[in-house]
Design a protein around this motif. Structure first.
Motif, PDB file in Angstrom:
ATOM      1  N   ALA A 165       0.809  -1.227   0.000  1.00  9.79           N
ATOM      2  CA  ALA A 165       0.000   0.000   0.000  1.00  9.79           C
ATOM      3  C   ALA A 165       0.839   1.273   0.000  1.00  9.79           C
ATOM      4  CB  ALA A 165      -0.946   0.003   1.201  1.00  9.79           C
ATOM      5  N   VAL A 166       2.050   1.217   0.538  1.00 17.19           N
ATOM      6  CA  VAL A 166       2.858   2.438   0.650  1.00 17.19           C
ATOM      7  C   VAL A 166       4.001   2.477  -0.368  1.00 17.19           C
ATOM      8  CG1 VAL A 166       2.285   2.840   3.067  1.00 17.19           C
ATOM      9  CG2 VAL A 166       4.239   1.385   2.496  1.00 17.19           C
ATOM     10  N   GLN A 167       3.976   1.562  -1.331  1.00 15.16           N
ATOM     11  CA  GLN A 167       4.980   1.579  -2.384  1.00 15.16           C
ATOM     12  C   GLN A 167       4.602   2.601  -3.463  1.00 15.16           C
ATOM     13  OE1 GLN A 167       7.911  -0.240  -2.137  1.00 15.16           O
ATOM     14  NE2 GLN A 167       6.938  -0.501  -0.132  1.00 15.16           N
ATOM     15  N   PRO A 168       5.596   3.178  -4.147  1.00 12.40           N
ATOM     16  CA  PRO A 168       5.292   4.032  -5.296  1.00 12.40           C
ATOM     17  C   PRO A 168       4.462   3.243  -6.314  1.00 12.40           C
ATOM     18  CG  PRO A 168       7.610   4.203  -4.702  1.00 12.40           C
ATOM     19  CD  PRO A 168       7.043   3.089  -3.884  1.00 12.40           C
ATOM     20  N   HIS A 169       3.620   3.945  -7.061  1.00 12.00           N
ATOM     21  CA  HIS A 169       2.686   3.263  -7.962  1.00 12.00           C
ATOM     22  C   HIS A 169       3.386   2.293  -8.902  1.00 12.00           C
ATOM     23  CE1 HIS A 169      -0.837   2.621 -10.481  1.00 12.00           C
ATOM     24  NE2 HIS A 169      -0.065   2.846 -11.528  1.00 12.00           N
ATOM     25  N   SER A 170       4.493   2.718  -9.514  1.00  6.04           N
ATOM     26  CA  SER A 170       5.188   1.858 -10.478  1.00  6.04           C
ATOM     27  C   SER A 170       5.764   0.612  -9.817  1.00  6.04           C
ATOM     28  CB  SER A 170       6.293   2.636 -11.190  1.00  6.04           C
ATOM     29  OG  SER A 170       7.237   3.140 -10.259  1.00  6.04           O
ATOM     30  N   THR A 171       6.316   0.785  -8.617  1.00  6.84           N
ATOM     31  CA  THR A 171       6.876  -0.356  -7.879  1.00  6.84           C
ATOM     32  C   THR A 171       5.775  -1.332  -7.501  1.00  6.84           C
ATOM     33  OG1 THR A 171       8.639   1.032  -6.983  1.00  6.84           O
ATOM     34  CG2 THR A 171       8.198  -1.041  -5.847  1.00  6.84           C
ATOM     35  N   ARG A 172       4.665  -0.796  -6.998  1.00  6.52           N
ATOM     36  CA  ARG A 172       3.543  -1.654  -6.603  1.00  6.52           C
ATOM     37  C   ARG A 172       2.977  -2.413  -7.805  1.00  6.52           C
ATOM     38  NH1 ARG A 172       0.888   1.766  -3.865  1.00  6.52           N
ATOM     39  NH2 ARG A 172      -0.536   2.527  -5.470  1.00  6.52           N
ATOM     40  N   ALA A 173       2.834  -1.742  -8.933  1.00  2.00           N
ATOM     41  CA  ALA A 173       2.301  -2.391 -10.128  1.00  2.00           C
ATOM     42  C   ALA A 173       3.204  -3.539 -10.583  1.00  2.00           C
ATOM     43  CB  ALA A 173       2.136  -1.371 -11.249  1.00  2.00           C
ATOM     44  N   ALA A 174       4.516  -3.301 -10.536  1.00  2.00           N
ATOM     45  CA  ALA A 174       5.464  -4.349 -10.936  1.00  2.00           C
ATOM     46  C   ALA A 174       5.400  -5.536  -9.984  1.00  2.00           C
ATOM     47  CB  ALA A 174       6.879  -3.774 -10.981  1.00  2.00           C
ATOM     48  N   LEU A 175       5.314  -5.257  -8.681  1.00  2.00           N
ATOM     49  CA  LEU A 175       5.228  -6.335  -7.699  1.00  2.00           C
ATOM     50  C   LEU A 175       3.941  -7.136  -7.866  1.00  2.00           C
ATOM     51  CD1 LEU A 175       6.611  -4.728  -4.419  1.00  2.00           C
ATOM     52  CD2 LEU A 175       7.472  -6.782  -5.549  1.00  2.00           C
ATOM     53  N   LEU A 176       2.830  -6.460  -8.064  1.00  2.00           N
ATOM     54  CA  LEU A 176       1.557  -7.157  -8.231  1.00  2.00           C
ATOM     55  C   LEU A 176       1.574  -8.043  -9.470  1.00  2.00           C
ATOM     56  CD1 LEU A 176      -0.998  -4.370  -7.209  1.00  2.00           C
ATOM     57  CD2 LEU A 176      -0.514  -6.496  -5.982  1.00  2.00           C
ATOM     58  N   ALA A 177       2.228  -7.588 -10.525  1.00  2.00           N
ATOM     59  CA  ALA A 177       2.327  -8.400 -11.738  1.00  2.00           C
ATOM     60  C   ALA A 177       3.147  -9.662 -11.464  1.00  2.00           C
ATOM     61  CB  ALA A 177       2.964  -7.583 -12.862  1.00  2.00           C
ATOM     62  N   GLN A 178       4.244  -9.524 -10.723  1.00  2.24           N
ATOM     63  CA  GLN A 178       5.068 -10.679 -10.386  1.00  2.24           C
ATOM     64  C   GLN A 178       4.329 -11.624  -9.447  1.00  2.24           C
ATOM     65  OE1 GLN A 178       9.270  -9.643  -9.393  1.00  2.24           O
ATOM     66  NE2 GLN A 178       8.686  -7.598 -10.042  1.00  2.24           N
ATOM     67  N   LEU A 179       3.608 -11.061  -8.487  1.00  4.89           N
ATOM     68  CA  LEU A 179       2.853 -11.880  -7.546  1.00  4.89           C
ATOM     69  C   LEU A 179       1.743 -12.647  -8.256  1.00  4.89           C
ATOM     70  CD1 LEU A 179       2.703  -9.273  -4.669  1.00  4.89           C
ATOM     71  CD2 LEU A 179       3.657 -11.581  -4.450  1.00  4.89           C
ATOM     72  N   GLN A 180       1.080 -11.999  -9.195  1.00  3.73           N
ATOM     73  CA  GLN A 180       0.016 -12.663  -9.932  1.00  3.73           C
ATOM     74  C   GLN A 180       0.571 -13.832 -10.739  1.00  3.73           C
ATOM     75  OE1 GLN A 180      -3.054 -10.294 -11.800  1.00  3.73           O
ATOM     76  NE2 GLN A 180      -2.943 -11.516 -13.669  1.00  3.73           N
ATOM     77  N   GLN A 181       1.710 -13.618 -11.368  1.00  4.76           N
ATOM     78  CA  GLN A 181       2.325 -14.681 -12.149  1.00  4.76           C
ATOM     79  C   GLN A 181       2.747 -15.844 -11.253  1.00  4.76           C
ATOM     80  OE1 GLN A 181       5.855 -13.510 -14.277  1.00  4.76           O
ATOM     81  NE2 GLN A 181       5.833 -15.310 -15.585  1.00  4.76           N
ATOM     82  N   ALA A 182       3.335 -15.520 -10.083  1.00  6.94           N
ATOM     83  CA  ALA A 182       3.800 -16.570  -9.171  1.00  6.94           C
ATOM     84  C   ALA A 182       2.646 -17.381  -8.589  1.00  6.94           C
ATOM     85  CB  ALA A 182       4.614 -15.940  -8.039  1.00  6.94           C
ATOM     86  N   ALA A 183       1.471 -16.755  -8.475  1.00  6.99           N
ATOM     87  CA  ALA A 183       0.317 -17.439  -7.877  1.00  6.99           C
ATOM     88  C   ALA A 183      -0.420 -18.335  -8.864  1.00  6.99           C
ATOM     89  CB  ALA A 183      -0.642 -16.412  -7.286  1.00  6.99           C
ATOM     90  N   GLY A 184      -0.067 -18.276 -10.132  1.00  2.00           N
ATOM     91  CA  GLY A 184      -0.684 -19.145 -11.117  1.00  2.00           C
ATOM     92  C   GLY A 184      -2.142 -18.811 -11.374  1.00  2.00           C
ATOM     93  N   GLY A 185      -2.969 -19.840 -11.459  1.00  2.00           N
ATOM     94  CA  GLY A 185      -4.379 -19.656 -11.790  1.00  2.00           C
ATOM     95  C   GLY A 185      -5.153 -18.825 -10.791  1.00  2.00           C
ATOM     96  N   GLU A 186      -4.740 -18.844  -9.525  1.00  2.00           N
ATOM     97  CA  GLU A 186      -5.425 -18.064  -8.500  1.00  2.00           C
ATOM     98  C   GLU A 186      -4.970 -16.607  -8.482  1.00  2.00           C
ATOM     99  OE1 GLU A 186      -4.591 -20.042  -4.844  1.00  2.00           O
ATOM    100  OE2 GLU A 186      -6.230 -21.467  -5.072  1.00  2.00           O
ATOM    101  N   GLY A 187      -3.945 -16.300  -9.265  1.00  2.00           N
ATOM    102  CA  GLY A 187      -3.343 -14.980  -9.219  1.00  2.00           C
ATOM    103  C   GLY A 187      -4.291 -13.803  -9.396  1.00  2.00           C
ATOM    104  N   PRO A 188      -5.097 -13.767 -10.465  1.00  2.00           N
ATOM    105  CA  PRO A 188      -5.978 -12.614 -10.670  1.00  2.00           C
ATOM    106  C   PRO A 188      -6.930 -12.362  -9.507  1.00  2.00           C
ATOM    107  CG  PRO A 188      -5.804 -13.882 -12.684  1.00  2.00           C
ATOM    108  CD  PRO A 188      -5.133 -14.694 -11.618  1.00  2.00           C
ATOM    109  N   ALA A 189      -7.525 -13.432  -8.967  1.00  2.00           N
ATOM    110  CA  ALA A 189      -8.463 -13.275  -7.848  1.00  2.00           C
ATOM    111  C   ALA A 189      -7.751 -12.793  -6.596  1.00  2.00           C
ATOM    112  CB  ALA A 189      -9.175 -14.594  -7.569  1.00  2.00           C
TER     113      ALA A 189
END
Length: 268
Positions: A165-189
């Motif tokens: 929540a307190v990361q700069p927008h670009s950093t947070r967006a990059a992390l969320l993209a990596q987290l979604q990929q790492a989570a596989g099929g459940e990632g988007p939800a």
């Protein structure tokens, strides 16, 4: 049942803006082998390393041998598997013993845990996870027995959501993209669920996790910046959802946790 933790991968959580001329890939791969161990695990084989890091078997063999020679892994001849060795412990001890904030926080955390009747923890980011630096439970707390070194999902834990929540927008967006990929099929939800808490941080000043990380665990977390070294840390409080409902965390626990975070450091 707890939600699955993200699997360590090469350079997990490293920003896309990293200078590749300075980034040592071999070192990152070696650290990924050490990160492959999860709380409660004592022995891993080459097949485990390959599955968890995505590295070729030949690369894993060389890295494991090197880490064994350096004292970070120990090879069990009888079982044909590796265990973490004293070198890792010494690095962890150096971190914990060199953190003045822990010494300052412990008595406050102890009082907080006793007064609220729950567990209170201090953590920071570790790749795509959050890691406990310290956790203190009240004598009556019935929460999971997580201890220093335990890792939490950045997406489903209140601690991870507060960090994001307190990361700069670009950093947070990059992390969320990596987290979604790492989570596989459940990632988007999982990302969508985390995003709701992240968006609410501006008004709440904290992030919640109600039965998201574990079926019977509710939690709230507040980030703060260590005034001594500028490091971002996160303070969290967790308790059994069966006896500490959402209203308890919103009305009683969260205001007190935010006050404690203000005593320990600065607002990020």
């Amino acid at each position: 049942m707890s939600k699955p933790a993200s699997t360590p991968s090469l350079s997990a959580g490293v920003s896309d803006s990293v200078d590749e001329r300075k980034f040592v890939v071999a070192l990152a791969r070696g650290l990924d082998l050490l990160r492959a161990f999860r709380p409660g695990e004592t022995l891993l084989g080459n097949r485990d390393f390959v599955e968890r890091t995505g590295l070729p078997k030949a690369t894993v063999n060389r890295l494991a041998y090197t880490l064994t020679v350096l004292g970070y892994l120990r090879f069990d001849d009888a079982l044909g598997k590796y265990a973490l060795d004293a070198g890792v412990l010494s690095l962890g001890f150096a971190l914990l013993s060199g953190t003045d904030t822990l010494e300052l926080a412990r008595p406050h955390m102890r009082n907080f845990a006793r007064e609220v009747g729950a567990a209170v923890s201090l953590g920071c980011r570790d790749g795509l996870d959050m890691i406990y630096l310290e956790t203190i439970r009240s004598e009556t707390a019935l929460t999971l027995g997580l201890a220093s070194g335990s890792k939490l999902s950045m997406l489903t834990s209140s601690m991870g959501r507060a960090y994001l929540a307190v990361q700069p927008h670009s950093t947070r967006a990059a992390l969320l993209a990596q987290l979604q990929q790492a989570a596989g099929g459940e990632g988007p939800a999982l990302v969508a669920q985390a995003q709701k808490e992240i968006d609410a941080y501006a008004n709440e000043g904290c992030c919640y996790s109600f039965r998201d990380w574990h079926d019977d665990v509710n939690a709230v977390a507040v980030p703060f910046t260590d005034a001594r070294d500028g490091r971002l840390l996160v303070l969290s409080c967790s308790g059994p959802a069966s006896s500490m409902g959402e209203s308890v965390f919103r009305e009683t626990v969260a205001p007190r946790l935010k006050a404690l975070a203000r005593r320990l450091g600065d607002s990020p």
